[in-house]
Write a protein that holds these residues in place. Structure first.
Motif, PDB file in Angstrom:
ATOM      1  N   ARG A  57       0.855  -1.182   0.000  1.00  0.00           N
ATOM      2  CA  ARG A  57       0.000   0.000   0.000  1.00  0.00           C
ATOM      3  C   ARG A  57       0.895   1.238   0.000  1.00  0.00           C
ATOM      4  NH1 ARG A  57      -4.740  -1.790   4.322  1.00  0.00           N
ATOM      5  NH2 ARG A  57      -5.651  -3.408   2.980  1.00  0.00           N
ATOM      6  N   PHE A  58       0.317   2.343  -0.412  1.00  0.00           N
ATOM      7  CA  PHE A  58       1.080   3.577  -0.548  1.00  0.00           C
ATOM      8  C   PHE A  58       0.512   4.662   0.365  1.00  0.00           C
ATOM      9  CE2 PHE A  58       1.854   1.244  -4.399  1.00  0.00           C
ATOM     10  CZ  PHE A  58       3.177   1.530  -4.728  1.00  0.00           C
ATOM     11  N   TYR A  59       1.406   5.436   0.942  1.00  0.00           N
ATOM     12  CA  TYR A  59       0.975   6.627   1.673  1.00  0.00           C
ATOM     13  C   TYR A  59       1.465   7.866   0.933  1.00  0.00           C
ATOM     14  CZ  TYR A  59       5.751   6.951   3.718  1.00  0.00           C
ATOM     15  OH  TYR A  59       7.105   7.066   3.921  1.00  0.00           O
ATOM     16  N   PRO A  60       0.746   8.979   1.031  1.00  0.00           N
ATOM     17  CA  PRO A  60       1.170  10.194   0.330  1.00  0.00           C
ATOM     18  C   PRO A  60       2.443  10.758   0.939  1.00  0.00           C
ATOM     19  CG  PRO A  60      -0.748  10.633   1.705  1.00  0.00           C
ATOM     20  CD  PRO A  60      -0.536   9.158   1.732  1.00  0.00           C
ATOM     21  N   GLY A  61       3.386  11.123   0.080  1.00  0.00           N
ATOM     22  CA  GLY A  61       4.649  11.693   0.542  1.00  0.00           C
ATOM     23  C   GLY A  61       5.029  12.906  -0.277  1.00  0.00           C
ATOM     24  N   ARG A  62       5.934  13.683   0.272  1.00  0.00           N
ATOM     25  CA  ARG A  62       6.498  14.833  -0.435  1.00  0.00           C
ATOM     26  C   ARG A  62       8.003  14.789  -0.264  1.00  0.00           C
ATOM     27  NH1 ARG A  62       3.349  19.545  -0.392  1.00  0.00           N
ATOM     28  NH2 ARG A  62       5.121  20.559  -1.408  1.00  0.00           N
ATOM     29  N   PHE A  63       8.730  15.266  -1.268  1.00  0.00           N
ATOM     30  CA  PHE A  63      10.186  15.278  -1.204  1.00  0.00           C
ATOM     31  C   PHE A  63      10.659  16.620  -0.676  1.00  0.00           C
ATOM     32  CE2 PHE A  63      14.359  16.119  -3.291  1.00  0.00           C
ATOM     33  CZ  PHE A  63      15.080  15.174  -2.570  1.00  0.00           C
ATOM     34  N   SER A  64      11.436  16.574   0.404  1.00  0.00           N
ATOM     35  CA  SER A  64      12.016  17.777   0.998  1.00  0.00           C
ATOM     36  C   SER A  64      13.410  17.971   0.426  1.00  0.00           C
ATOM     37  CB  SER A  64      12.087  17.633   2.532  1.00  0.00           C
ATOM     38  OG  SER A  64      12.842  18.681   3.094  1.00  0.00           O
ATOM     39  N   ARG A  65      13.578  19.051  -0.324  1.00  0.00           N
ATOM     40  CA  ARG A  65      14.879  19.304  -0.945  1.00  0.00           C
ATOM     41  C   ARG A  65      15.959  19.578   0.101  1.00  0.00           C
ATOM     42  NH1 ARG A  65      14.873  21.113  -6.568  1.00  0.00           N
ATOM     43  NH2 ARG A  65      12.801  20.853  -7.470  1.00  0.00           N
ATOM     44  N   ASP A  66      15.626  20.370   1.127  1.00  0.00           N
ATOM     45  CA  ASP A  66      16.656  20.730   2.099  1.00  0.00           C
ATOM     46  C   ASP A  66      17.084  19.540   2.948  1.00  0.00           C
ATOM     47  OD1 ASP A  66      14.083  20.842   3.303  1.00  0.00           O
ATOM     48  OD2 ASP A  66      14.918  21.927   5.010  1.00  0.00           O
ATOM     49  N   LYS A  67      16.164  18.592   3.190  1.00  0.00           N
ATOM     50  CA  LYS A  67      16.504  17.406   3.979  1.00  0.00           C
ATOM     51  C   LYS A  67      16.920  16.238   3.082  1.00  0.00           C
ATOM     52  CE  LYS A  67      13.439  18.527   7.858  1.00  0.00           C
ATOM     53  NZ  LYS A  67      13.044  19.837   7.345  1.00  0.00           N
ATOM     54  N   ARG A  68      16.764  16.407   1.773  1.00  0.00           N
ATOM     55  CA  ARG A  68      17.063  15.336   0.812  1.00  0.00           C
ATOM     56  C   ARG A  68      16.355  14.050   1.207  1.00  0.00           C
ATOM     57  NH1 ARG A  68      23.598  15.845  -0.461  1.00  0.00           N
ATOM     58  NH2 ARG A  68      23.584  17.971  -1.254  1.00  0.00           N
ATOM     59  N   SER A  69      15.072  14.199   1.518  1.00  0.00           N
ATOM     60  CA  SER A  69      14.365  13.069   2.082  1.00  0.00           C
ATOM     61  C   SER A  69      12.876  13.160   1.780  1.00  0.00           C
ATOM     62  CB  SER A  69      14.595  13.039   3.602  1.00  0.00           C
ATOM     63  OG  SER A  69      13.994  11.911   4.172  1.00  0.00           O
ATOM     64  N   ILE A  70      12.217  12.004   1.757  1.00  0.00           N
ATOM     65  CA  ILE A  70      10.774  11.942   1.578  1.00  0.00           C
ATOM     66  C   ILE A  70      10.109  12.013   2.945  1.00  0.00           C
ATOM     67  CG2 ILE A  70       8.841  10.536   0.778  1.00  0.00           C
ATOM     68  CD1 ILE A  70      10.771   9.259  -1.235  1.00  0.00           C
ATOM     69  N   LEU A  71       9.137  12.899   3.085  1.00  0.00           N
ATOM     70  CA  LEU A  71       8.405  13.054   4.333  1.00  0.00           C
ATOM     71  C   LEU A  71       6.942  12.674   4.123  1.00  0.00           C
ATOM     72  CD1 LEU A  71       9.852  16.471   5.576  1.00  0.00           C
ATOM     73  CD2 LEU A  71      10.516  14.185   6.331  1.00  0.00           C
ATOM     74  N   ALA A  72       6.341  12.097   5.147  1.00  0.00           N
ATOM     75  CA  ALA A  72       4.938  11.675   5.065  1.00  0.00           C
ATOM     76  C   ALA A  72       4.017  12.891   5.054  1.00  0.00           C
ATOM     77  CB  ALA A  72       4.600  10.770   6.246  1.00  0.00           C
ATOM     78  N   VAL A  73       2.885  12.731   4.385  1.00  0.00           N
ATOM     79  CA  VAL A  73       1.868  13.782   4.335  1.00  0.00           C
ATOM     80  C   VAL A  73       0.584  13.239   4.943  1.00  0.00           C
ATOM     81  CG1 VAL A  73       0.480  15.251   2.824  1.00  0.00           C
ATOM     82  CG2 VAL A  73       2.876  14.810   2.264  1.00  0.00           C
ATOM     83  N   GLY A  74       0.000  13.988   5.872  1.00  0.00           N
ATOM     84  CA  GLY A  74      -1.237  13.550   6.501  1.00  0.00           C
ATOM     85  C   GLY A  74      -1.006  12.449   7.526  1.00  0.00           C
ATOM     86  N   ASP A  75      -2.101  11.788   7.919  1.00  0.00           N
ATOM     87  CA  ASP A  75      -2.045  10.710   8.902  1.00  0.00           C
ATOM     88  C   ASP A  75      -1.859   9.386   8.174  1.00  0.00           C
ATOM     89  OD1 ASP A  75      -2.312   8.906  10.933  1.00  0.00           O
ATOM     90  OD2 ASP A  75      -4.395   9.393  11.415  1.00  0.00           O
ATOM     91  N   ILE A  76      -0.616   8.919   8.075  1.00  0.00           N
ATOM     92  CA  ILE A  76      -0.365   7.709   7.293  1.00  0.00           C
ATOM     93  C   ILE A  76      -0.795   6.438   8.021  1.00  0.00           C
ATOM     94  CG2 ILE A  76       1.516   8.820   6.040  1.00  0.00           C
ATOM     95  CD1 ILE A  76       3.493   7.174   7.676  1.00  0.00           C
ATOM     96  N   SER A  77      -1.114   6.531   9.309  1.00  0.00           N
ATOM     97  CA  SER A  77      -1.639   5.350  10.003  1.00  0.00           C
ATOM     98  C   SER A  77      -3.000   4.957   9.439  1.00  0.00           C
ATOM     99  CB  SER A  77      -1.747   5.609  11.508  1.00  0.00           C
ATOM    100  OG  SER A  77      -2.787   6.518  11.808  1.00  0.00           O
TER     101      SER A  77
END
Length: 434
Positions: free
Chosen positions: A55-75
């Motif tokens: 299953r997939f959760y919505p994510g966004r890529f943070s350029r300054d952290k060079r990392s994918i962060l979760a969006v919303g309540d992924i639980s």
């Protein structure tokens, strides 16, 4: 334990952010297309068909952290009736900006596995020590709120209260097979015909800074040494330029899969990195029967049990270990050593430290965000619940989220991601796209 239902939950990025993250211009038009790619990749890499759900959760890529962060309540991605045991890979990362159900109330057991030495990375940035001090306390806060048990892959990570140090990672069986073949070749023959190499993401913080400095400072002592570097990354051009300035022969190559036949004949793997928690490529090199020269550092503690792991305390020790490794043949791994590097042994260690067979069978009542306050705060007034409620409030306001480094507009997924993932569009998001 028998066959259990397992669900792998991974981030889904919009097309324009996929282009920033995924290698070789790989993009996916839908989650189903990415799922197909993931399953095919797993079958090709591991040699077996995956029988778990994805299953997939919505994510966004943070350029300054060079990392994918979760969006919303992924639980919410896991239905309440299926919520049983949650394994959070990098729980601090997944819960910094979490706003929604409390993981420990939705799942009967939440195991956080600490993979990354975030404090070490942050210390290398501007005002790094101040940032690391703040991040340490934020990490302790969210991990305590959301996890029942915490496993640290090594002592190189941040220390968490009541955490357990245990390497619950293993290597792909193909690396052990390569090692077996090499062992058979060693009987009276020279199994390794190449010298030293290093493979890793080509960014300075992944050991390249330390390695090139060691080579530069000891060019005379290491005269005649040739080293091949393999990797892709943001700092590739700078690393290549730095390598050209050395008198030693240091060749820089694009990244390749570590199991590629190109690497089979190398005898010595040089890895001076101290930012890793447990270096996967070190484990793979040992599994293939190579000598590994690495720093005497907590991240390498697990590897010290293997005879081909040679550690050093300083630059002089690096020179001595490298020279000796190139002159000698690797020791042959025993069946016990090979087992310790395997997925099977890693799973055994995981089951032991999590005490899954001792977890009570009762499940917590269903919790919704609407009754979060009454359930978690009014009925169970204690420090942890108060702390959880403060995080719930803080993570619910755009201003406070931005202050702590969240991606703007990431409290809830936008309309585009909701449609792609088949999620209900949150109120206020209709007609809005980032």
């Amino acid at each position: 334990m028998g066959r259990e239902k397992v669900t792998l939950v991974i981030p889904w990025l919009s097309l324009k952010e996929q282009e920033l993250v995924y290698p070789s211009n790989i993009t996916f038009s839908s989650p189903s297309e990415q799922e197909k790619y993931v399953r095919q990749w797993l079958e090709e890499r591991a040699g077996f068909s995956s029988c778990f759900s994805i299953r997939f959760y919505p994510g966004r890529f943070s350029r300054d952290k060079r990392s994918i962060l979760a969006v919303g309540d992924i639980s919410e991605i896991i239905p309440d009736e299926e919520a049983d045991i949650a394994v959070l890979e990098e729980p601090e990362h997944l819960t910094w900006y979490h706003h929604g159900k409390r993981w420990k109330l939705k799942f009967r057991l939440v195991v956080g596995i600490i993979h990354t030495n975030y404090l070490e990375y942050v210390k290398r940035e501007k005002n790094g020590r101040i940032q690391a001090f703040l991040l340490k306390h934020i990490n302790n806060w969210v991990v305590n709120v959301y996890c029942h048990k915490v496993i640290r892959l090594s002592a190189a990570t941040q220390d968490y209260p009541k955490s357990i140090i245990c390497n619950v990672h293993g290597v792909n069986p193909k690396f052990l097979e390569i090692g077996k073949k090499k062992m058979q070749q060693q009987n009276g023959k020279q199994a390794f015909t190449k010298g030293a190499y290093y493979i890793g993401k080509m960014v300075w913080s992944k050991g390249y800074k330390e390695l090139l400095k060691l080579l530069r400072d000891h060019q005379k002592e290491l005269a005649g040494l040739e080293v091949d570097l393999y990797g892709n990354g943001e700092d590739s051009d700078q690393i290549q330029e730095a390598a050209k300035k050395l008198e030693l022969v240091v060749r820089v190559h694009p990244g390749r899969d570590h199991s590629d036949s190109l690497f089979h004949d190398y005898k010595v793997f040089l890895n001076p990195s101290t930012t890793d928690v447990v270096c996967t490529t070190t484990a793979e090199a040992l599994a293939m029967g190579k000598i590994v020269v690495c720093a005497n550092h907590p991240s390498n503690e697990f590897f010290k049990q293997f005879p081909n792991c040679w550690t050093y305390d300083n630059s002089t020790g690096f020179v001595e270990a490298t020279g000796k490794a190139l002159a000698e043949e690797p020791a042959q791994l025993t069946d016990t050593h090979r087992h310790e590097l395997s997925w099977e042994a890693a799973t055994e260690r995981f089951l032991k430290v999590t005490e899954l067979d001792q977890v009570p069978t009762s499940k917590p009542p269903r919790i919704t965000s609407k009754n979060f306050m009454s359930t978690s705060f009014n009925l169970r007034r204690n420090v942890e619940d108060a702390s959880a409620y403060i995080h719930f409030l803080t993570s619910g306001f755009e201003a406070s989220r931005r202050m702590f480094g969240a991606i703007p507009g990431s409290l809830q997924p936008d309309e585009e991601q909701c449609k792609e993932l088949g999620l209900a569009v949150p109120a206020g998001k209709q007609g809005w796209r980032k």
